[in-house]
Write a protein that holds these residues in place. Structure first.
Motif, mmCIF file in Angstrom:
data_model
loop_
_atom_site.group_PDB
_atom_site.id
_atom_site.type_symbol
_atom_site.label_atom_id
_atom_site.label_comp_id
_atom_site.label_asym_id
_atom_site.label_seq_id
_atom_site.Cartn_x
_atom_site.Cartn_y
_atom_site.Cartn_z
ATOM 1 N N LEU A 14 0.824 -1.207 0.000
ATOM 2 C CA LEU A 14 0.000 0.000 0.000
ATOM 3 C C LEU A 14 0.861 1.262 0.000
ATOM 4 C CD1 LEU A 14 -2.872 1.115 0.102
ATOM 5 C CD2 LEU A 14 -2.753 1.040 2.566
ATOM 6 N N THR A 15 1.949 1.265 0.780
ATOM 7 C CA THR A 15 2.855 2.419 0.830
ATOM 8 C C THR A 15 3.504 2.654 -0.533
ATOM 9 O OG1 THR A 15 3.310 1.973 3.168
ATOM 10 C CG2 THR A 15 4.855 3.392 2.008
ATOM 11 N N VAL A 16 3.989 1.586 -1.158
ATOM 12 C CA VAL A 16 4.611 1.705 -2.479
ATOM 13 C C VAL A 16 3.598 2.216 -3.506
ATOM 14 C CG1 VAL A 16 5.623 0.372 -4.380
ATOM 15 C CG2 VAL A 16 6.395 -0.009 -2.045
ATOM 16 N N ALA A 17 2.379 1.737 -3.457
ATOM 17 C CA ALA A 17 1.337 2.171 -4.388
ATOM 18 C C ALA A 17 1.010 3.644 -4.190
ATOM 19 C CB ALA A 17 0.091 1.318 -4.225
ATOM 20 N N LEU A 18 0.947 4.110 -2.958
ATOM 21 C CA LEU A 18 0.658 5.516 -2.683
ATOM 22 C C LEU A 18 1.781 6.427 -3.174
ATOM 23 C CD1 LEU A 18 -0.978 5.372 0.855
ATOM 24 C CD2 LEU A 18 -2.036 6.136 -1.260
ATOM 25 N N VAL A 19 3.024 6.022 -2.939
ATOM 26 C CA VAL A 19 4.168 6.826 -3.381
ATOM 27 C C VAL A 19 4.207 6.893 -4.910
ATOM 28 C CG1 VAL A 19 6.694 6.901 -3.478
ATOM 29 C CG2 VAL A 19 5.540 6.451 -1.312
ATOM 30 N N SER A 21 1.703 6.579 -7.041
ATOM 31 C CA SER A 21 0.617 7.393 -7.593
ATOM 32 C C SER A 21 0.800 8.875 -7.270
ATOM 33 C CB SER A 21 -0.742 6.902 -7.086
ATOM 34 O OG SER A 21 -0.827 7.080 -5.684
ATOM 35 N N ALA A 22 1.442 9.196 -6.159
ATOM 36 C CA ALA A 22 1.674 10.607 -5.803
ATOM 37 C C ALA A 22 2.676 11.247 -6.743
ATOM 38 C CB ALA A 22 2.147 10.706 -4.361
ATOM 39 N N SER A 23 3.609 10.485 -7.285
ATOM 40 C CA SER A 23 4.610 11.057 -8.184
ATOM 41 C C SER A 23 3.984 11.527 -9.497
ATOM 42 C CB SER A 23 5.722 10.048 -8.453
ATOM 43 O OG SER A 23 5.214 8.965 -9.204
ATOM 44 N N ALA A 24 2.791 11.068 -9.819
ATOM 45 C CA ALA A 24 2.110 11.517 -11.028
ATOM 46 C C ALA A 24 1.707 12.979 -10.925
ATOM 47 C CB ALA A 24 0.879 10.652 -11.279
ATOM 48 N N PHE A 25 1.579 13.507 -9.713
ATOM 49 C CA PHE A 25 1.152 14.885 -9.517
ATOM 50 C C PHE A 25 2.315 15.850 -9.294
ATOM 51 C CE2 PHE A 25 -2.364 12.186 -8.207
ATOM 52 C CZ PHE A 25 -3.370 12.667 -9.037
ATOM 53 N N VAL A 26 3.520 15.349 -9.252
ATOM 54 C CA VAL A 26 4.693 16.195 -9.065
ATOM 55 C C VAL A 26 5.166 16.660 -10.440
ATOM 56 C CG1 VAL A 26 7.084 16.256 -8.249
ATOM 57 C CG2 VAL A 26 5.366 14.949 -6.995
ATOM 58 N N PRO A 27 5.358 17.969 -10.643
ATOM 59 C CA PRO A 27 5.796 18.430 -11.964
ATOM 60 C C PRO A 27 7.212 17.943 -12.283
ATOM 61 C CG PRO A 27 5.768 20.254 -10.403
ATOM 62 C CD PRO A 27 5.179 19.059 -9.709
ATOM 63 N N SER A 28 7.381 17.494 -13.495
ATOM 64 C CA SER A 28 8.701 17.011 -13.895
ATOM 65 C C SER A 28 9.547 18.183 -14.380
ATOM 66 C CB SER A 28 8.570 15.958 -14.987
ATOM 67 O OG SER A 28 8.004 16.549 -16.132
ATOM 68 N N GLN A 29 10.848 18.030 -14.324
ATOM 69 C CA GLN A 29 11.760 19.071 -14.769
ATOM 70 C C GLN A 29 11.793 19.103 -16.297
ATOM 71 O OE1 GLN A 29 13.269 21.230 -12.798
ATOM 72 N NE2 GLN A 29 12.344 20.293 -11.003
ATOM 73 N N ASN A 30 11.823 20.303 -16.859
ATOM 74 C CA ASN A 30 11.891 20.494 -18.317
ATOM 75 C C ASN A 30 10.798 19.734 -19.049
ATOM 76 O OD1 ASN A 30 14.172 22.087 -17.982
ATOM 77 N ND2 ASN A 30 15.520 20.311 -18.099
ATOM 78 N N ALA A 31 9.585 19.789 -18.511
ATOM 79 C CA ALA A 31 8.474 19.076 -19.129
ATOM 80 C C ALA A 31 8.050 19.733 -20.436
ATOM 81 C CB ALA A 31 7.292 19.021 -18.184
ATOM 82 N N ARG A 32 8.307 21.035 -20.578
ATOM 83 C CA ARG A 32 7.880 21.741 -21.776
ATOM 84 C C ARG A 32 9.007 22.616 -22.308
ATOM 85 N NH1 ARG A 32 3.049 25.940 -21.555
ATOM 86 N NH2 ARG A 32 4.619 27.409 -22.185
ATOM 87 N N ALA A 33 9.213 22.537 -23.578
ATOM 88 C CA ALA A 33 10.241 23.379 -24.201
ATOM 89 C C ALA A 33 9.716 24.812 -24.295
ATOM 90 C CB ALA A 33 10.577 22.848 -25.575
ATOM 91 N N PRO A 34 10.570 25.788 -24.153
ATOM 92 C CA PRO A 34 10.110 27.176 -24.265
ATOM 93 C C PRO A 34 9.594 27.461 -25.672
ATOM 94 C CG PRO A 34 12.496 27.089 -24.153
ATOM 95 C CD PRO A 34 11.991 25.694 -23.911
ATOM 96 N N THR A 35 8.577 28.299 -25.756
ATOM 97 C CA THR A 35 8.007 28.648 -27.046
ATOM 98 C C THR A 35 8.316 30.097 -27.381
ATOM 99 O OG1 THR A 35 5.932 29.240 -25.979
ATOM 100 C CG2 THR A 35 6.110 27.008 -26.841
#
Length: 135
Positions: A14-19, A21-35
């Motif tokens: 359960l702990t591993v599953a929660l961790v 799924s929570a990482s899906a809501f953390v913004p990733s670095q350089n997710a979007r290239a500048p426009t």
């Protein structure tokens, strides 16, 4: 004893599953290239876009420099269309229907003669595929 082991194992799962799924809501670095937000509109944007304006833009056009809103061949067609006062063609982002001048048969014949003269002696470096051309 088995129930405690089962409880610990379920707790870890359960702990591993929660961790995970929570990482899906953390913004990733350089997710979007500048426009590029800046767009350079042409000198005759929102002004009369007649043959005199086109000749003025053509005279300032440098075929060896990259095409932009201020450096383009206003007489060049792309897929059968003429560009607007910023060098943008219909169907492309930022196209604006230009304010066109009066048209008559006499004016059209005069413009045709000018076009033939321009085609007979094009600007040096303005061959197809140059930096300042669309085609």
């Amino acid at each position: 004893n088995k129930s405690k082991l089962l409880f610990k194992m379920m707790n870890k799962i359960l702990t591993v599953a929660l961790v995970a799924s929570a990482s899906a809501f953390v913004p990733s670095q350089n997710a979007r290239a500048p426009t590029k937000l800046y767009f350079e509109y042409g000198e005759y944007d929102d002004k009369l876009w007649d043959n005199d304006a086109k000749k003025d833009v053509y005279n300032k056009w440098d075929p060896a420099t990259a095409r932009s809103g201020k450096n383009f061949n206003p007489f060049e067609t792309f897929k059968g269309n003429s560009c607007d006062a910023s060098g943008v063609y219909p169907g492309e982002p930022r196209y604006k229907d230009p304010t066109r001048g009066d048209v008559s048969f006499a004016i059209m014949m005069e413009e045709k003669a000018e076009a033939e003269e321009r085609d007979a002696s094009p600007k040096p470096g303005s061959e197809k595929g140059c930096a300042g051309c669309k085609n």
